[in-house]
Write a protein that holds these residues in place. Structure first.
Motif, PDB file in Angstrom:
ATOM      1  N   GLY A   1       0.825  -1.192   0.000  1.00 21.94           N
ATOM      2  CA  GLY A   1       0.000   0.000   0.000  1.00 21.94           C
ATOM      3  C   GLY A   1       0.861   1.244   0.000  1.00 21.94           C
ATOM      4  N   SER A   2       0.203   2.377  -0.068  1.00 22.03           N
ATOM      5  CA  SER A   2       0.942   3.626  -0.124  1.00 22.03           C
ATOM      6  C   SER A   2       0.094   4.767   0.404  1.00 22.03           C
ATOM      7  N   GLU A   3       0.755   5.862   0.683  1.00 20.88           N
ATOM      8  CA  GLU A   3       0.082   7.061   1.148  1.00 20.88           C
ATOM      9  C   GLU A   3      -0.808   7.649   0.055  1.00 20.88           C
ATOM     10  N   SER A   4      -0.537   7.319  -1.189  1.00 19.43           N
ATOM     11  CA  SER A   4      -1.351   7.821  -2.302  1.00 19.43           C
ATOM     12  C   SER A   4      -2.472   6.860  -2.683  1.00 19.43           C
ATOM     13  N   GLY A   5      -2.701   5.835  -1.862  1.00 18.42           N
ATOM     14  CA  GLY A   5      -3.815   4.915  -2.100  1.00 18.42           C
ATOM     15  C   GLY A   5      -3.580   3.907  -3.203  1.00 18.42           C
ATOM     16  N   GLN A   6      -2.339   3.671  -3.556  1.00 21.34           N
ATOM     17  CA  GLN A   6      -2.027   2.752  -4.639  1.00 21.34           C
ATOM     18  C   GLN A   6      -1.455   1.443  -4.104  1.00 21.34           C
ATOM     19  N   VAL A   7      -1.716   0.370  -4.842  1.00 18.97           N
ATOM     20  CA  VAL A   7      -1.145  -0.936  -4.539  1.00 18.97           C
ATOM     21  C   VAL A   7      -0.439  -1.409  -5.801  1.00 18.97           C
ATOM     22  N   PHE A   8       0.802  -1.829  -5.635  1.00 14.64           N
ATOM     23  CA  PHE A   8       1.628  -2.257  -6.754  1.00 14.64           C
ATOM     24  C   PHE A   8       2.018  -3.717  -6.609  1.00 14.64           C
ATOM     25  N   GLY A   9       2.223  -4.371  -7.738  1.00 11.54           N
ATOM     26  CA  GLY A   9       2.841  -5.681  -7.813  1.00 11.54           C
ATOM     27  C   GLY A   9       4.081  -5.554  -8.672  1.00 11.54           C
ATOM     28  N   ILE A  10       5.218  -5.998  -8.174  1.00 11.59           N
ATOM     29  CA  ILE A  10       6.502  -5.853  -8.863  1.00 11.59           C
ATOM     30  C   ILE A  10       7.070  -7.250  -9.141  1.00 11.59           C
ATOM     31  N   ARG A  11       7.464  -7.483 -10.386  1.00  8.06           N
ATOM     32  CA  ARG A  11       8.088  -8.765 -10.729  1.00  8.06           C
ATOM     33  C   ARG A  11       9.476  -8.842 -10.083  1.00  8.06           C
ATOM     34  N   LEU A  12       9.746  -9.919  -9.399  1.00  6.91           N
ATOM     35  CA  LEU A  12      11.000 -10.069  -8.659  1.00  6.91           C
ATOM     36  C   LEU A  12      12.229 -10.103  -9.561  1.00  6.91           C
ATOM     37  N   THR A  13      12.121 -10.679 -10.751  1.00  5.57           N
ATOM     38  CA  THR A  13      13.307 -10.880 -11.589  1.00  5.57           C
ATOM     39  C   THR A  13      13.847  -9.598 -12.215  1.00  5.57           C
ATOM     40  N   ASP A  14      12.962  -8.626 -12.515  1.00  4.77           N
ATOM     41  CA  ASP A  14      13.455  -7.419 -13.185  1.00  4.77           C
ATOM     42  C   ASP A  14      12.889  -6.112 -12.630  1.00  4.77           C
ATOM     43  N   GLY A  15      12.045  -6.181 -11.605  1.00  2.00           N
ATOM     44  CA  GLY A  15      11.514  -4.962 -11.000  1.00  2.00           C
ATOM     45  C   GLY A  15      10.409  -4.285 -11.784  1.00  2.00           C
ATOM     46  N   ALA A  16       9.886  -4.951 -12.803  1.00  2.00           N
ATOM     47  CA  ALA A  16       8.822  -4.351 -13.617  1.00  2.00           C
ATOM     48  C   ALA A  16       7.496  -4.345 -12.854  1.00  2.00           C
ATOM     49  N   VAL A  17       6.727  -3.269 -13.025  1.00  2.14           N
ATOM     50  CA  VAL A  17       5.397  -3.182 -12.432  1.00  2.14           C
ATOM     51  C   VAL A  17       4.460  -4.070 -13.248  1.00  2.14           C
ATOM     52  N   VAL A  18       3.859  -5.070 -12.587  1.00  7.45           N
ATOM     53  CA  VAL A  18       2.964  -6.001 -13.272  1.00  7.45           C
ATOM     54  C   VAL A  18       1.527  -5.888 -12.772  1.00  7.45           C
ATOM     55  N   PHE A  19       1.346  -5.123 -11.697  1.00  9.56           N
ATOM     56  CA  PHE A  19       0.004  -4.911 -11.148  1.00  9.56           C
ATOM     57  C   PHE A  19      -0.015  -3.538 -10.502  1.00  9.56           C
ATOM     58  N   HIS A  20      -1.112  -2.798 -10.753  1.00  9.23           N
ATOM     59  CA  HIS A  20      -1.243  -1.459 -10.167  1.00  9.23           C
ATOM     60  C   HIS A  20      -2.712  -1.085 -10.112  1.00  9.23           C
ATOM     61  N   VAL A  21      -3.181  -0.725  -8.910  1.00 12.42           N
ATOM     62  CA  VAL A  21      -4.547  -0.234  -8.743  1.00 12.42           C
ATOM     63  C   VAL A  21      -4.513   0.969  -7.821  1.00 12.42           C
ATOM     64  N   LYS A  22      -5.550   1.783  -7.912  1.00 14.80           N
ATOM     65  CA  LYS A  22      -5.695   2.992  -7.096  1.00 14.80           C
ATOM     66  C   LYS A  22      -7.026   2.936  -6.374  1.00 14.80           C
ATOM     67  N   ALA A  23      -6.989   3.006  -5.051  1.00 14.00           N
ATOM     68  CA  ALA A  23      -8.214   3.025  -4.253  1.00 14.00           C
ATOM     69  C   ALA A  23      -8.908   4.382  -4.401  1.00 14.00           C
ATOM     70  N   GLU A  24     -10.162   4.417  -4.013  1.00 21.59           N
ATOM     71  CA  GLU A  24     -10.948   5.659  -4.079  1.00 21.59           C
ATOM     72  C   GLU A  24     -11.312   6.098  -2.669  1.00 21.59           C
ATOM     73  N   PRO A  25     -11.466   7.387  -2.409  1.00 26.96           N
ATOM     74  CA  PRO A  25     -11.219   8.535  -3.275  1.00 26.96           C
ATOM     75  C   PRO A  25      -9.724   8.784  -3.455  1.00 26.96           C
ATOM     76  N   ALA A  26      -9.401   9.815  -4.190  1.00 28.05           N
ATOM     77  CA  ALA A  26      -8.019  10.069  -4.568  1.00 28.05           C
ATOM     78  C   ALA A  26      -7.103  10.307  -3.372  1.00 28.05           C
ATOM     79  N   ASP A  27      -7.631  10.810  -2.261  1.00 23.22           N
ATOM     80  CA  ASP A  27      -6.772  11.168  -1.130  1.00 23.22           C
ATOM     81  C   ASP A  27      -6.687  10.098  -0.044  1.00 23.22           C
TER      82      ASP A  27
END
Length: 185
Positions: A1-27
């Motif tokens: 999670g993050s302070e900006s309401g986002q959740v990321f999935g990162i591939r372990l082998t190369d650090g690429a973002v493979v999943f990203h969502v943003k919760a609502e509301p924006a803040d």
């Protein structure tokens, strides 16, 4: 999670973002550790909403707003700040709403809820061992044991200080820390 309401999935082998969502509301912030089960990712937000997203499509499957059940004091938030747990076909979580929830992880439908009449945060994060759910309470300074099938309280034990973290179970004992830096069994 993050302070900006986002959740990321990162591939372990190369650090690429493979999943990203943003919760609502924006803040809104996401302070929970996401839980992954059966192709879905679950996480709670500071405004008291538990989300389920499909990992393969990134689409929201459901959102459960705890404010529909109870609002922790006027102008306050029902913050979900600890990791949920999926066990035996149910998703369990708690938060500042003083409420422990069991939801259907596929649909988001509520199985049951337990509201603590003391109106103190249930912030410790649930853990389930041998068909018993254990949960710490921050400002109540106690640890609870519940029946995960019904939500019935089995026992509640007061301790001298605040319990913020998730307990750990080993054998016949439940272990947890308190805010005075004490580790109890």
């Amino acid at each position: 999670g993050s302070e900006s309401g986002q959740v990321f999935g990162i591939r372990l082998t190369d650090g690429a973002v493979v999943f990203h969502v943003k919760a609502e509301p924006a803040d809104v912030t996401v302070e929970t550790t996401p839980v992954i089960d059966n192709g879905k990712i679950y996480f709670g937000t500071f405004n008291g909403v538990m989300y389920a997203y499909d990992l393969s499509t990134g689409l929201k499957v459901w959102a459960y707003d705890t404010r529909q059940d109870y609002n922790f004091y006027p102008n306050w938030v029902n913050a979900i700040e600890s990791e949920a747990v999926v066990w035996n076909g149910a998703l369990y979580f708690a938060g500042r709403s003083s409420t422990l929830y069991s939801l259907n992880p596929e649909t988001g439908a509520r199985n049951w809820l337990y509201h603590d009449g003391g109106d103190y945060w249930l912030r410790g994060g649930p853990v389930i061992q041998d068909s018993t759910l254990y949960l710490g309470s921050s400002l109540q300074s106690c640890i609870h044991a519940f029946d995960p099938f019904t939500g019935g309280l089995i026992w509640k034990q007061a301790v001298d200080f605040v319990v913020y973290g998730r307990p750990s179970v080993d054998g016949d004992f439940v272990f947890f820390g308190t805010s005075d830096e004490t580790f109890l069994t």
